[in-house]
Design an enzyme around this catalytic site. Structure first.
Site, PDB file in Angstrom:
ATOM      1  N   GLY A 201       2.426  12.538 -13.010  1.00  0.00           N
ATOM      2  CA  GLY A 201       3.308  12.075 -14.072  1.00  0.00           C
ATOM      3  C   GLY A 201       2.965  12.527 -15.466  1.00  0.00           C
TER       4      GLY A 201
ATOM      5  N   PRO B 227      -1.073  15.711 -10.063  1.00  0.00           N
ATOM      6  CA  PRO B 227      -0.220  16.342 -11.067  1.00  0.00           C
ATOM      7  C   PRO B 227       0.651  17.447 -10.451  1.00  0.00           C
ATOM      8  CG  PRO B 227      -2.388  17.313 -11.161  1.00  0.00           C
ATOM      9  CD  PRO B 227      -2.437  16.256 -10.089  1.00  0.00           C
ATOM     10  N   GLY B 228       1.883  17.504 -10.878  1.00  0.00           N
ATOM     11  CA  GLY B 228       2.753  18.602 -10.492  1.00  0.00           C
ATOM     12  C   GLY B 228       3.157  19.361 -11.744  1.00  0.00           C
TER      13      GLY B 228
ATOM     14  N   ARG C 136      17.546  20.737 -14.063  1.00  0.00           N
ATOM     15  CA  ARG C 136      16.983  19.675 -14.915  1.00  0.00           C
ATOM     16  C   ARG C 136      17.904  19.237 -16.056  1.00  0.00           C
ATOM     17  NH1 ARG C 136      13.232  19.856 -17.763  1.00  0.00           N
ATOM     18  NH2 ARG C 136      12.478  17.750 -17.482  1.00  0.00           N
TER      19      ARG C 136
ATOM     20  N   CYS D   7      31.082  26.101 -11.421  1.00  0.00           N
ATOM     21  CA  CYS D   7      32.313  25.373 -11.737  1.00  0.00           C
ATOM     22  C   CYS D   7      32.047  23.878 -11.846  1.00  0.00           C
ATOM     23  CB  CYS D   7      33.368  25.681 -10.690  1.00  0.00           C
ATOM     24  SG  CYS D   7      33.690  27.445 -10.640  1.00  0.00           S
TER      25      CYS D   7
ATOM     26  N   TYR E 121       9.870  21.735 -11.018  1.00  0.00           N
ATOM     27  CA  TYR E 121      11.189  21.208 -10.686  1.00  0.00           C
ATOM     28  C   TYR E 121      12.287  22.185 -11.130  1.00  0.00           C
ATOM     29  CZ  TYR E 121       8.078  17.301 -10.148  1.00  0.00           C
ATOM     30  OH  TYR E 121       7.012  16.531  -9.768  1.00  0.00           O
TER      31      TYR E 121
HETATM   32  C1  LIG Z   1       6.452  13.698  -7.812  1.00  0.00           C
HETATM   33  C2  LIG Z   1       5.171  13.028  -7.525  1.00  0.00           C
HETATM   34  C3  LIG Z   1       4.013  13.424  -8.197  1.00  0.00           C
HETATM   35  C4  LIG Z   1       3.993  14.488  -9.264  1.00  0.00           C
HETATM   36  O1  LIG Z   1       4.647  14.107 -10.424  1.00  0.00           O
HETATM   37  P1  LIG Z   1       4.512  14.995 -11.759  1.00  0.00           P
HETATM   38  O2  LIG Z   1       5.305  14.264 -12.747  1.00  0.00           O
HETATM   39  O3  LIG Z   1       5.087  16.334 -11.445  1.00  0.00           O
HETATM   40  O4  LIG Z   1       3.076  15.081 -12.092  1.00  0.00           O
HETATM   41  C5  LIG Z   1       2.837  12.799  -7.847  1.00  0.00           C
HETATM   42  N1  LIG Z   1       2.792  11.827  -6.906  1.00  0.00           N
HETATM   43  C6  LIG Z   1       3.887  11.425  -6.248  1.00  0.00           C
HETATM   44  C7  LIG Z   1       3.777  10.368  -5.223  1.00  0.00           C
HETATM   45  C8  LIG Z   1       5.115  12.002  -6.540  1.00  0.00           C
HETATM   46  O5  LIG Z   1       6.205  11.592  -5.901  1.00  0.00           O
END
Ligand SMILES: *Cc1c(COP(=O)(O)O)cnc(C)c1O
Length: 428
Positions: free
Chosen positions: A239, A287-288, A325, A356, A385
């Protein structure tokens, strides 16, 4: 930080000229910087080093096997949310024993596959799921490692579609019900081993306060579960937000120590490490966006300029099928020309795609140096994303993906062809 910068008037990713790259590989084109990805991972590891911490890259943010392979080589684990993601991790050379499997709707087939592969833990999100995991593990003669996702009911201060830690969200189990649930599972579900506690309160959080609030609230519960059920880890989810607005300008400063109100890796770590250290648990972070968000850009070409009665439109060849997004969560992306033209005036336009749908835009009422037909733009901070959410809507082939490493680059995903669009379809 990121690795997109102008060099002799042309935007580069690391040492690669994006004008030349787009001429060769076409547009729309996703481009990722290896250096940025590695640096973000290393900085986070370093900042969490006072803890027994494991970083698990959230596969859903950017799931190309080349990116996963890169992360696996750094020693990263993986946060997965489907059997398909586990398959990707394995194909990429990642270790299933370092995967935690989240998600509220795991199927029987997915649970079985994850048990066969030996995932580190399931993050269960309901009682019914615990029952299902227990039954499947029993049939297989295994003990399933499980943690439960707690919903701490805190406000993440992010877009409502990416808020996940409030009681009204579908995720996790209410805080108050966790302890009785562990007692029940411990007593009644012999094929489950309670191994941890997990939470994830939302995505693109730009302040440390919600993380602190969630950890403060949940850490005593984790400690209690450790003492009572001998759990070994506490996963605090992902997050961590990134800078979308003016990310190019802020990247040239020292991103590591930005303005105090901006969430950085350092402020994130400094605010939670002291709360987590006394627990004596393994801490997992997932983290993503932080890892890949600013590492990627979407390169697109201006197809037409159009002057409407109320607005000016810059029509580009990337649509909401390539990057959803802005349409889905009013996501902001900085857009800059690939060729610098300091002499050109800025104009206000809507940068829109060919789909469209009126929701198909990259930016609205955006002041940009005027771009003309055939010229290239970079939609920055598109690494997370972005491609991962791309679709074939309007029968548009998926874009190619490129991984840049210094002066060289590699096609990590070929552009789809029209034939790819109908592969698997048949006429009765
Ligand atoms: C999506 C997700 C993440 C990663 O969230 P980011 O905002 O990209 O860091 C981590 N844990 C869980 C369980 C998620 O669903």
């Amino acid at each position: 930080m990121h690795s997109f910068a102008y060099c002799h008037g042309t935007l580069h990713c690391e040492g690669v000229n994006l004008d030349q790259l787009a001429a060769k590989e076409g547009t729309p084109l996703y481009v990722y910087s290896k250096r940025t990805i590695l640096e973000h991972y290393a900085r986070l590891k370093e900042a969490l080093s006072p803890l027994d911490a494991e970083v698990e890259f959230a596969v859903k943010a950017c799931s190309n096997i080349a990116i996963l392979n890169l992360m696996a080589h750094q020693g990263s684990g993986f946060d997965i949310v489907s059997g398909g993601e586990l398959f990707r991790v394995i194909q990429a050379g990642g270790n299933p024993h370092r995967c935690t499997y989240a998600g509220i709707g795991k199927t029987q087939q997915e649970i079985q596959f994850a048990l066969e592969q030996g995932v580190y833990a399931f993050n269960a999100e309901s009682e019914a799921e615990l029952v299902a995991i227990n039954a499947i593990a029993g049939q297989m003669g295994l003990i399933a490692p499980v943690s439960v996702r707690v919903n701490p009911n805190v406000e993440a201060g992010t877009h409502k579609y990416i808020t996940t830690g409030k009681s009204e969200n579908k995720f996790g189990i209410d805080f108050e019900r966790i302890e009785p649930l562990y007692e029940w599972a411990f007593r009644e579900l012999p094929n489950i081993r309670l191994k941890g506690l997990q939470m994830h309160i939302g995505s693109q959080l730009t302040k440390a306060a919600p993380f602190v609030e969630a950890v403060r609230k949940t850490a005593p519960l984790a400690l209690h579960l450790k003492n009572k059920f001998n759990i070994e880890f506490f996963s605090i989810g992902g997050g961590i937000g990134i800078v979308y607005q003016n990310s190019l300008e802020s990247a040239s400063k020292s991103w590591w120590d930005q303005t105090p109100e901006q969430l950085t890796i350092k402020t994130y770590a400094d605010s939670i490490v002291p709360l987590l250290q006394p627990l004596g648990l393994k801490i997992i972070v997932e983290p993503g966006r932080l890892i890949v968000g600013n590492a990627g850009a979407l390169i697109t070409r201006c197809l037409y300029e159009k002057q409407g009665k109320a607005k000016t439109f810059t029509i580009v060849d990337a649509g909401m099928n390539d990057l959803i997004r802005p349409a889905l969560y009013q996501g902001y992306h900085q857009i800059i020309p690939i060729a610098e033209h300091p002499d050109r005036p800025n104009i206000v336009s809507d940068v829109v795609g060919p789909i469209c749908e009126s929701g198909d835009f990259m930016a609205q009422n955006r002041s940009l140096p005027q771009v003309h037909q055939g010229e290239l733009l970079a939609v920055l901070s598109a690494g997370a994303y972005g491609f991962a959410m791309a679709s074939n809507y309007n029968s548009r082939p998926l874009a190619a993906e490129i991984l840049v490493d210094g002066n060289s680059w590699h096609v990590i995903r070929k552009r789809q062809t029209w034939n790819d669009l109908i592969a698997g379809e048949s006429i009765p």
